[in-house]
Every structure is written in structure tokens, then in C-alpha cells.
Design a protein around this motif. Structure first.
Motif, short mmCIF file in Angstrom:
data_model
loop_
_atom_site.label_atom_id
_atom_site.label_comp_id
_atom_site.label_asym_id
_atom_site.label_seq_id
_atom_site.Cartn_x
_atom_site.Cartn_y
_atom_site.Cartn_z
N THR A 93 0.91 -1.25 0.09
CA THR A 93 -0.04 0.06 0.00
C THR A 93 0.86 1.39 0.07
OG1 THR A 93 -1.60 -1.06 1.20
CG2 THR A 93 -1.74 1.24 1.02
N VAL A 94 0.81 2.01 -1.02
CA VAL A 94 1.85 2.95 -1.16
C VAL A 94 1.00 4.54 -0.72
CG1 VAL A 94 2.98 4.43 -2.98
CG2 VAL A 94 2.57 2.05 -3.33
N ALA A 95 1.86 5.00 -0.01
CA ALA A 95 1.50 6.42 0.72
C ALA A 95 2.00 7.49 -0.15
CB ALA A 95 2.41 6.53 2.05
N THR A 96 1.60 8.64 -0.07
CA THR A 96 1.87 9.59 -1.13
C THR A 96 3.15 10.21 -0.63
OG1 THR A 96 0.51 11.05 0.26
CG2 THR A 96 -0.31 10.20 -1.65
N GLY A 97 3.48 10.01 0.50
CA GLY A 97 4.92 10.51 1.13
C GLY A 97 5.27 11.73 1.51
N ILE A 98 4.38 12.77 1.01
CA ILE A 98 4.42 13.97 1.64
C ILE A 98 4.28 14.28 3.09
CG2 ILE A 98 3.50 16.46 1.09
CD1 ILE A 98 4.83 15.31 -1.32
N SER A 99 5.29 14.78 3.65
CA SER A 99 5.22 14.82 5.31
C SER A 99 4.00 15.71 5.47
CB SER A 99 6.25 15.68 5.69
OG SER A 99 7.42 14.82 5.18
N VAL A 100 3.18 15.37 6.68
CA VAL A 100 1.84 16.00 7.03
C VAL A 100 2.34 17.30 7.86
CG1 VAL A 100 -0.22 15.81 8.53
CG2 VAL A 100 0.66 13.87 7.03
N PRO A 101 2.13 18.49 7.29
CA PRO A 101 2.17 19.82 8.23
C PRO A 101 1.42 20.05 9.19
CG PRO A 101 1.17 20.23 5.74
CD PRO A 101 1.14 18.62 6.07
N PHE A 102 1.51 20.77 10.11
CA PHE A 102 0.99 21.45 11.12
C PHE A 102 1.55 22.80 11.47
CE2 PHE A 102 0.98 16.75 11.80
CZ PHE A 102 -0.44 16.52 11.58
N GLY A 160 0.48 19.90 1.99
CA GLY A 160 -0.15 18.94 2.82
C GLY A 160 -1.02 17.98 1.85
N LYS A 161 -1.98 17.47 2.73
CA LYS A 161 -2.78 16.23 2.01
C LYS A 161 -4.25 16.70 2.51
CE LYS A 161 -3.07 11.24 1.81
NZ LYS A 161 -2.67 10.05 2.15
N PRO A 162 -4.90 17.46 1.70
CA PRO A 162 -6.06 17.62 2.02
C PRO A 162 -7.07 16.76 1.40
CG PRO A 162 -5.68 19.04 0.16
CD PRO A 162 -4.29 18.21 0.69
N SER A 163 -6.87 15.93 0.77
CA SER A 163 -7.88 14.45 0.35
C SER A 163 -6.94 13.57 -0.13
CB SER A 163 -8.74 15.06 -0.46
OG SER A 163 -8.22 15.01 -1.88
N LYS A 164 -7.49 12.55 -0.07
CA LYS A 164 -6.61 11.14 -0.86
C LYS A 164 -6.20 11.44 -2.26
CE LYS A 164 -10.44 8.47 -2.29
NZ LYS A 164 -11.29 7.14 -2.24
N TYR A 165 -6.80 12.54 -3.02
CA TYR A 165 -6.42 12.71 -4.32
C TYR A 165 -5.32 13.74 -4.39
CZ TYR A 165 -11.08 10.42 -5.01
OH TYR A 165 -12.04 9.50 -4.83
N PHE A 166 -4.92 14.32 -3.40
CA PHE A 166 -3.87 15.31 -3.47
C PHE A 166 -2.95 15.33 -2.37
CE2 PHE A 166 -1.82 19.39 -2.88
CZ PHE A 166 -1.52 19.80 -4.34
N ALA A 167 -1.69 15.18 -2.55
CA ALA A 167 -0.44 15.30 -1.56
C ALA A 167 0.44 16.15 -2.12
CB ALA A 167 -0.30 14.21 -0.85
N GLY A 168 1.07 17.37 -1.75
CA GLY A 168 2.17 17.92 -2.30
C GLY A 168 2.24 19.15 -1.83
N PRO A 181 -5.51 8.15 -6.87
CA PRO A 181 -6.90 7.92 -7.14
C PRO A 181 -7.58 6.46 -7.11
CG PRO A 181 -5.88 8.35 -9.42
CD PRO A 181 -4.69 8.34 -8.24
N THR A 182 -6.88 5.65 -7.59
CA THR A 182 -7.26 4.22 -7.11
C THR A 182 -5.95 3.32 -6.75
OG1 THR A 182 -6.53 3.22 -9.41
CG2 THR A 182 -8.58 4.22 -9.14
N ARG A 183 -6.10 2.29 -6.23
CA ARG A 183 -5.09 1.55 -5.60
C ARG A 183 -4.23 0.62 -6.83
NH1 ARG A 183 -5.81 -4.10 -5.66
NH2 ARG A 183 -7.96 -4.89 -6.54
N PHE A 184 -4.71 1.08 -8.11
CA PHE A 184 -3.84 0.55 -9.38
C PHE A 184 -2.78 1.48 -9.85
CE2 PHE A 184 -8.12 -1.36 -9.62
CZ PHE A 184 -8.03 -2.55 -9.55
N PHE A 185 -2.69 2.59 -9.53
CA PHE A 185 -1.76 3.61 -10.11
C PHE A 185 -1.72 4.86 -9.16
CE2 PHE A 185 -5.29 5.04 -12.55
CZ PHE A 185 -4.97 6.47 -12.44
#
Length: 883
Positions: free
Chosen positions: A137-146, A707-715, A764-768
Motif C-alpha cells: 500500500t503506497v503512501a503519497t509520502g508528503i510529510s503532513v504539516p501542522f 499537505g494532504k487535504p484529501s486522498k486525491y492530492f498530496a504536495g 486515485p485508485t489502488r492501481f496507480f
């Protein structure tokens, strides 16, 4: 006075270290390899257990998981650290416990502790960076900011970790260039962007791309530990050893058959790139304390240089043909490094590493208006040894020692031996006349101690950015360079200048840059922190009468203790340094060693009469007696907001003032007497005087979302509106009129009004996984010149009357890059699974002709037109095996 102050500071540091060393002899053994200390007040109730979690640099780690375990690893309670890295457990019965810490990108750490009936101080735990295990399960890898009131947690910083680096489009695995889009060219010093690797300045990362763990830009922008501000500094953290075997093997392939045609190529030339790279880490034998990291790469690149077709046609029409419009420009690069890590029984951490690099390039510099005969072949070779030692003196003191020894050899060989022939703004032919060699034996290092107690975290130490024994062999212009104002002058054989060098080109000297610093992060209140620091500079060959102390200050304030809004500001002074080039010029061109002859138009013809040189005096390079080391004053104020649980936004105003900036003037520039230009001192030629009289003024508004506001964007998305003006382009810059340098005030060469950057990934999907890089820039300015030496000073930079510097608008840039990747698991385990990642990258997807060279010479038929462009759309295929 300056040296006395410096060595007084050195003595103070040495005395403090001696006192700390004495404390080692009687300190008790610690139960864990983690860095654990017990601070003084504030106290916590006997039924509570509290502490703070930091990384190795002293920055707080937010959202770290903290578990409280009883004997037999029985779970008692669990919590996460807040934005300041703090945690606490209430209503805990006295007894022996284990605290277990987990944070993304750090080693899992266990710390034994005892909660007695008496009151105890909060704990301090430092987590070390670790290699992350790859999972299916690949994470996007962008560090979560606070948002946080920690001084180092500014939200207009860019931080991207290992997993994200694998998911965004990175051309040729060059992470440094990819991340440099978030740097500010106007904030860099004479030596360009400062690269910091594992805490010390370096020439390169020291490892291959897959061994890079994390990249940071603008982290803690006013830190006194570093020589340059955050927007001119790129920090790299490399992987360390691990107790189990992990690694990554990569293969990259490109072929021009899949690419678009370059905007200036008549026909698409054949090009190919093959890149092999990998890194492996794991234990040595059965040891649980000793591990290794091995990294290798080999790069075979067969590319082509593209010459502007009109430059080719002009050269051929003047009898210099036939000229090939494309020419092979192959590069061969090999890099290898090995490191050994050892965790000592007392909790200390030590590693030592060696690296070797070799690079060769054929037909370097060819392209645009540079014809094949004027190219060079280059060769680079480097050896480097790195050492690091992390040591805890006492429960309050931590010392970090890092240094490196290195040697490199860089040679440039001209392809042709003929004199160089340059027609301003049209073409450069003949030989390159660029033969040179640079060798260096260098030492870089830093040793600093950190003291943490109560509200203070104090650091101080010695930083040595460079102590080098340098060799400079300058054999340029041995056959000379003819410059012609136009093609008509070339056809008539009447150059505007001729430059020839003779004499002793070999030179050896010692360059020394020594710094010291002290800084204090003060937590005045839960919602307010203050940073105070000062850095000392000393460089040989360029001395100041007053001492070069550079103060730094920063603050972060939240309206309430749990506020989602932080107001942050700061200011700092950053001194420049010259690098070896100007020092070499001072020692070379002293009137004895290397003789430089500049022959003016009334005397010169093509080919030149050798007897003319006997009437031409040699030129010199000198220092202005009023010279000071330049410095930059940078200041900022901004607001940061936690937008969602995993994303932040910030708006920051940044002011930049360059004071006493480097430039050069001709102190013996010709003056007009009775209709003729004559030099005031006819016994010498040009006297290039290095001054520090320039000035820079810049203002910028920077808007950042990360950051990562949703599962569709992290950066990260960043937009900068800025304007920067100055009257110098650096230490080798000459004004048009050396007697009136202020006339060169205008836009900076690097000024861009608008700059938009996006670097992100999405699953967007687990395939790519989809990675995106987007850059939208307005153009840099171009200076309009006549192409001739109208004032006969030997410098071809004259402008038409009343035309200011940098008034023509250069081309903008539109760049869209995409990465589409998919993971193929090779095992069924969910943890530490073996994975093959396949990705397809496309760079400059829109195939926009991003022009990079505009001709500003009015005597050229190419005036106001581009002659070179960045590469067209290119496809890149990557395969990565991770285990």
C-alpha cells in the motif's frame, strides 16, 4: 580586534566542551540507545508522565505515536504528540514502564522509565531518521504539516521525503534540480545555491538518489547554523543503516524515438539514456549495532547539442563551413559510495563513509550560437571521506561532530587549438581557448553542542565551510580571442578587441573560511517562541576591519495555545564569500604571473601582427582598499493557517537587501581626450578592481499551500509575486561606465515577476499513482547591447545611449511533467514486502518551446530572437525494485 574576538569565542567553546567531557566520566549508563534527558522545571504531578519528542536537529516531531507499556509489553495507554512535540499520560500508577515511540521516517524507539511517588521532570526523546520499509500500500509520502510555534516549523518551507520522491516526476533521478524550483535565485551568494548534506555544506549529496531520505528547502530560514538564508539553501538527509536488509535497484531508459523534436533542430537527432542506480542497507554479520549503506550508479547518456540554424548559415556564408547543425554531446558518469554505521553501547552513534565519482563530457558548451569547433571536453574526478559522531555528554548536553575530507580534479580541454572567433550575438567559432584545470584537497566540518533545559534549547559551535588547498591552472586564451561587432566587421577582418594571455598559468593557494555560531530557541509561553542567534565569519584574502557578526532573530506567535493560526516573522544578516575564482584572479593577474593583453580596435587586425603586442601593457586584477565582505539582510512577516487536519496555508512577505555587493570596475578605464580614448595610466592596461559597492533591493509576496487535504492530492503549491532590482550581477560584472556604476541600476538578471510551482502526487485508485510537476514563470530580462567596444575599455557590454540595463523582456516558461506509476508486489506480506514499481514519465508534456537564450545585440541579425530552448517533450521509463 576581529581575530581576538573570534579566538575568544573558540576558547569559550573549547572550555565548555572540556567541562562537558569531564561530566562523561561519572554519568550513569542509559537503558536505551535513544537520546533521553530529564529537564529541570516545569514539574508534573507524580501521577503524570510527560515529555517532548525531537528529531536529531532539535525540531519537534508532531503526530508521533507514543505508547505506554507495562512489564511484558502490556499496553497501558496511547497518545500522539501535539504540534510542539509534547505528550503526557495522566493518572498513571507508580512503577516501571516502557515508552514506545513511532513516527513516519524515524526509527521506532523504546525508552525505559520509572514513575515513582516523587515528582519528576518531563522527558526529552530524540528519534533518529531511519529507512522506511516498503509496503504494498503506497503512501503519497508528503510529510503532513501542522502549524506550530516552533522556530523551525515555518509552513512556507518545502519538505519531501523518500516515498514522495519516488512518486513525483524527477528527470534523470536528479532530485536536486527538481527541488531547486522552490529556491530563490536572487537570495543565493557568489557561489550559488548552498547544498547542506546531513548538517554540513558539501559539493554534492554524497550518495545515489535512492539513498536520499529527505529534501528540505527554506527550513528554519534564519538559522545561525548555516551561511545562507533558507530560500538559498537545499538540505539533504541521507539514509542510515538498518538492522535488517533493505534496498532499491533502479533502471531508467529514454530514447528520442519517443520524444518530440527540439524547437531549433531541423531534424530530430538520435538520443538515448541508460541509467542504473541502487542502494542497499542492512546489518554487518549478526551484529545488531553495526550496519552498512552501499550506493552505486552508472549513467550512459548519448545526447545531441543543437545549434541555431541561422548561426550555422551565417558561419557558412562567411567561409567557416560546412557546420553540422547537431553534434554528439555524450556524458558518462559513475558514482559509488559506502558507509558503515555503529551504535555504541552508551547510546552514541558513529558512521564513516567513502565515495568516488567520475564524469566525462564531450563537446561541452556547444549549442545555440556556439559552433562545434568552440566546444570543450571536460573530465571530473572526486574522492571523499565523511565522518559523523553523535554523543551525549550528560542528560542536558548533546554534541554532534561531522566533517569530510575530499579531493577533486576537474579539467577542461578545448577541442580546437585555433584562436576563438566571436561575432557578437551571432556565433562563436574557432577554438574554445578554455584549457584549464582545477584541483582541490578540502576539509569541511562542524562541531556543535546542544543544551536543553526548561524553556531553552541552546546550540553553539564551530563551522568550517571550507579549508582547501587549491590548484588553478589557467591556460585560457593562449592563442587569443577575436571579437567582432558584426558579420560585416568579420568579413572585413576588423575585430573590435583581441585578448591574449601568456606567462605562468599554474597557481597553488590555501583558501580558508571559518565560522562560529550560537543560537537559542526559547519557549517563552505555550503559544509564543523566540529564536535568537548570531554567526561569525572569517575568510582569508578578503579581510574586513570590523568583525563580521551576523545576527539572526525569529518568532512565532499563536493567539491562543490551541490556535490554528500562527503569526511568524524574522530577520537575519547573511555574509557572502568569494569562492576560489576571484582569489585565483588576484594571484594570477598581478603583473608577474599570468599576463593578460587587451588589444583595442585601432591597433588590432585579423590575424594580428605579433609586433603589436610589444606596445600593449599587461592588465591587472586588484582589490579596492575599501572592500568589505558583502552581506544580505533578509526579513519576513507572515501568517500561517491549519486548513485541514493534514494541510496548511501561508502568506509571507519577504524583503531582501543586498548591501556592499560584489562587482568589478576598470580603475584605469579610458577617458575621452581630444577625440581619442586614452587610459589615465598608460603603463598598464585594464585594472580590474574588485569592489563591494553594489546594492540589491527585492520584495516578494509568497503564497504556499502544502499537505494532504484529501486522498486525491498530496504536495505543495507555491506562488510568488516579486520584484528585484540591483546594479551588479556578481563579482565578475563590469558596469558600462566604470566612472558611473549607478547607471546600471535596473532589474536583476534573475528577476521574475510571477512564479508558480506545483509538485504533488495522487493515488486515485489502488492501481496507480499519479505525480505532477507544474511550473509557470514569467520571463527574465535581457540587456540590449551594441555588440562593440564603444568606450575602448576591452569589455563588450556597451549599451545604446540612454538605454538602461535589462529592459528587454525575455521568454516565460511553461513546464508540465507527469509520472504514472504502478506497484507489483512480489510477496504477500503487508510489511516489508518486495515490490517492483514501474513508472512512465513525460517531461514538458505540452511540448512548449521554452526559450532560454534571447539575443540582445542590436548589430546581430538575430536581435530580439531566441537561439536556444529547453528540451522538447521527452518520455522516460523507470523500473524500481524495492525490498
Amino acid at each position: 580586534m576581529r581575530l581576538h574576538s573570534f579566538w575568544t569565542l573558540v576558547a569559550a567553546v573549547s572550555f565548555s566542551s572540556a567541562v562537558l567531557f569531564a561530566q562523561i566520566l561519572d554519568r550513569p549508563a542509559r537503558p536505551s540507545a535513544a537520546t533521553l534527558s530529564e529537564d529541570a522545571p516545569p514539574k508534573v504531578p507524580a501521577s503524570s508522565l510527560a515529555g517532548t519528542v525531537f528529531d536529531a536537529s532539535g525540531a519537534a516531531i508532531a503526530q508521533a505515536q507514543v505508547s505506554l507499556l507495562a512489564s511484558g509489553d502490556k499496553p497501558v495507554a496511547q497518545t500522539t504528540t501535539d504540534s510542539a512535540g509534547s505528550f503526557h499520560f495522566d493518572n498513571v500508577a507508580p512503577g516501571n514502564y516502557i515508552l514506545e515511540f513511532h513516527a513516519e521516517g524515524f526509527r521506532d524507539t523504546r525508552v525505559n522509565t520509572t514513575l515513582a511517588a516523587r515528582r519528576r521532570s518531563p522527558l526529552r526523546v530524540t528519534l533518529q531518521i531511519a529507512v522506511r520499509s516498503e509496503t504494498v500500500t503506497v503512501a503519497t509520502g508528503i510529510s503532513v504539516p501542522f502549524v506550530s510555534t516552533e522556530s523551525s516549523e515555518n509552513q512556507n518551507a518545502t519538505l519531501i521525503d523518500r516515498n514522495a520522491l519516488d512518486r513525483v516526476p524527477v528527470f534523470d533521478q536528479d532530485y536536486v534540480t527538481t527541488m531547486s524550483r522552490f529556491l530563490d535565485d536572487n537570495a543565493t551568494g557568489t557561489n550559488g545555491v548552498t547544498l547542506v548534506v546531513n548538517g554540513i555544506e558539501a559539493n554534492g549529496p554524497g550518495v545515489t538518489p535512492s539513498a536520499v531520505q529527505e529534501v528540505k528547502i527554506n527550513n528554519n530560514p534564519y538559522s545561525a547554523r548555516f551561511s545562507r538564508p533558507g530560500r538559498a539553501r537545499l538540505e539533504i538527509v541521507t539514509k542510515s543503516g538498518t538492522p535488517s536488509y533493505h534496498g532499491s535497484l533502479n533502471f531508467l531508459f529514454r530514447d528520442s524515438v519517443f520524444d518530440a523534436r527540439n524547437a531549433f533542430a531541423i531534424a530530430k537527432p538520435p538520443e538515448r539514456r541508460q541509467y542504473y542506480e541502487g542502494s542497499v542497507t542492512g546489518p554487518i554479520g549478526q551484529s545488531k549495532r553495526t550496519s552498512f549503506l552501499l550506493a552505486l550508479d552508472e549513467d550512459l547518456q548519448d545526447q545531441q547539442a543543437i545549434i541555431d540554424p541561422e548561426a550555422v548559415a551565417a558561419a557558412e556564408s562567411l567561409g567557416l563551413g560546412p557546420v553540422s547543425q547537431t553534434i554528439p554531446n555524450p556524458t558518462h558518469h559513475f558514482f559509488g559510495s559506502g558507509r558503515i554505521f555503529h551504535d555504541l553501547s552508551n547510546g552514541d552513534q558513529f558512521w564513516i563513509g567513502y565515495s568516488y565519482e567520475h564524469r566525462s563530457v564531450k563537446n561541452q558548451s556547444v549549442g545555440g550560437t556556439i559552433l562545434p569547433s568552440a566546444g570543450t571536453d571536460t573530465r571530473f574526478l572526486e574522492h571523499e571521506v565523511n565522518v559523523s559522531h553523535l554523543h551525549q555528554f550528560s542528560p542536558h548536553w548533546l554534541n554532534q561532530l561531522r566533517f569530510l575530507f575530499g579531493h577533486y580534479d576537474n579539467s577542461v580541454s578545448s577541442i580546437g587549438v585555433d584562436p576563438q572567433l566571436t561575432v557578437s550575438g551571432l556565433f562563436t567559432a574557432g577554438g574554445a581557448q578554455a584549457d584549464s584545470r582545477r584541483t582541490e584537497y578540502h576539509f569541511d566540518g562542524t562541531d556543535f553542542a546542544t543544551y536543553a533545559s526548561g524553556k531553552h534549547q541552546l546550540s553553539f559551535g564551530i563551522d568550517i565551510p571550507d579549508i582547501s588547498r587549491r590548484g588553478l591552472d589557467d591556460f585560457t586564451n593562449r592563442a587569443g580571442t577575436y571579437t567582432f561587432a558584426s558579420s560585416t566587421d568579420f568579413a572585413a577582418g576588423t575585430p573590435t578587441t583581441y585578448v591574449l594571455q601568456a606567462g605562468r598559468g599554474h597557481l597553488v593557494f590555501l583558501e580558508r573560511v571559518i565560522c562560529a555560531f550560537v543560537e537559542d530557541n526559547i519557549r517563552l509561553a505555550p503559544n509564543f517562541s523566540l529564536y535568537l542567534g548570531v554567526r561569525y565569519y572569517s575568510q582569508n584574502y578578503f579581510h574586513d576591519v570590523p568583525t563580521d557578526f551576523a545576527p539572526r532573530v525569529g518568532f512565532a506567535y499563536a493567539p491562543t495555545a490551541n490556535s490554528k493560526t500562527v503569526i511568524r516573522g524574522g530577520a537575519g544578516v547573511f555574509y557572502d564569500r568569494t569562492g576560489p575564482g576571484p582569489i585565483g584572479d588576484l594571484l594570477h593577474f598581478n603583473g608577474v604571473n599570468l599576463l593578460r593583453f587587451i588589444v583595442d580596435q585601432p591597433l588590432v587586425s585579423y590575424p594580428i601582427n605579433p609586433g603589436v603586442l610589444s606596445r600593449v601593457p599587461t592588465s591587472l586584477v586588484t582589490l579596492d582598499p575599501r572592500l568589505r565582505i558583502p552581506y544580505t539582510l533578509q526579513y519576513s512577516i507572515g501568517i500561517e493557517r491549519q486548513v485541514t487536519a493534514k494541510s496548511t496555508a501561508s502568506a509571507v512577505y519577504i524583503g531582501n537587501r543586498g548591501i556592499n555587493s560584489f562587482r568589478s570596475v576598470d580603475a584605469n578605464a579610458p577617458v575621452l581626450v581630444a577625440g581619442n580614448y586614452v587610459r589615465p595610466n598608460p603603463t598598464v592596461g585594464q585594472i580590474r578592481q574588485i569592489q563591494s559597492e553594489g546594492y540589491l533591493k527585492g520584495n516578494a509576496l509568497e503564497l504556499t499551500f502544502r499537505g494532504k487535504p484529501s486522498k486525491y492530492f498530496a504536495g505543495q503549491v507555491q506562488y510568488t509575486l516579486s520584484r528585484t532590482d540591483n546594479n551588479t550581477s556578481g563579482i565578475t560584472f563590469f558596469p558600462v561606465n566604470s566612472y558611473n556604476p549607478s547607471a546600471d541600476w535596473g532589474r536583476s538578471d534573475n528577476d521574475r515577476l510571477h512564479k508558480f510551482d506545483l509538485l504533488a502526487s495522487s493515488q486515485p485508485t489502488r492501481f496507480f499513482t499519479l505525480g505532477v510537476g507544474l511550473s509557470l514563470y514569467s520571463g527574465k530580462p535581457v540587456t540590449i547591447t551594441t555588440g562593440a567596444d564603444n568606450n575602448h575599455d576591452g569589455i563588450i557590454n556597451d549599451r545604446p545611449a540612454v538605454v538602461p540595463r535589462n529592459t528587454m523582456h525575455g521568454p516565460g516558461l511553461i513546464g508540465l511533467d507527469l509520472n504514472l506509476s504502478h506497484d507489483f508486489p512480489l510477496s504477500k506480506q503487508k510489511k516489508e514486502a518486495k515490490v517492483i514499481s514501474v513508472s512512465l514519465n513525460s517531461f514538458n508534456v505540452l511540448n512548449h518551446p521554452n526559450y532560454i537564450t534571447y539575443i540582445g545585440t542590436i548589430s546581430s541579425p538575430l536581435f530580439g530572437r531566441p537561439v536556444a530552448a529547453q528540451p522538447p517533450r521527452r518520455m522516460q521509463f523507470d523500473v524500481q525494485f524495492k525490498f
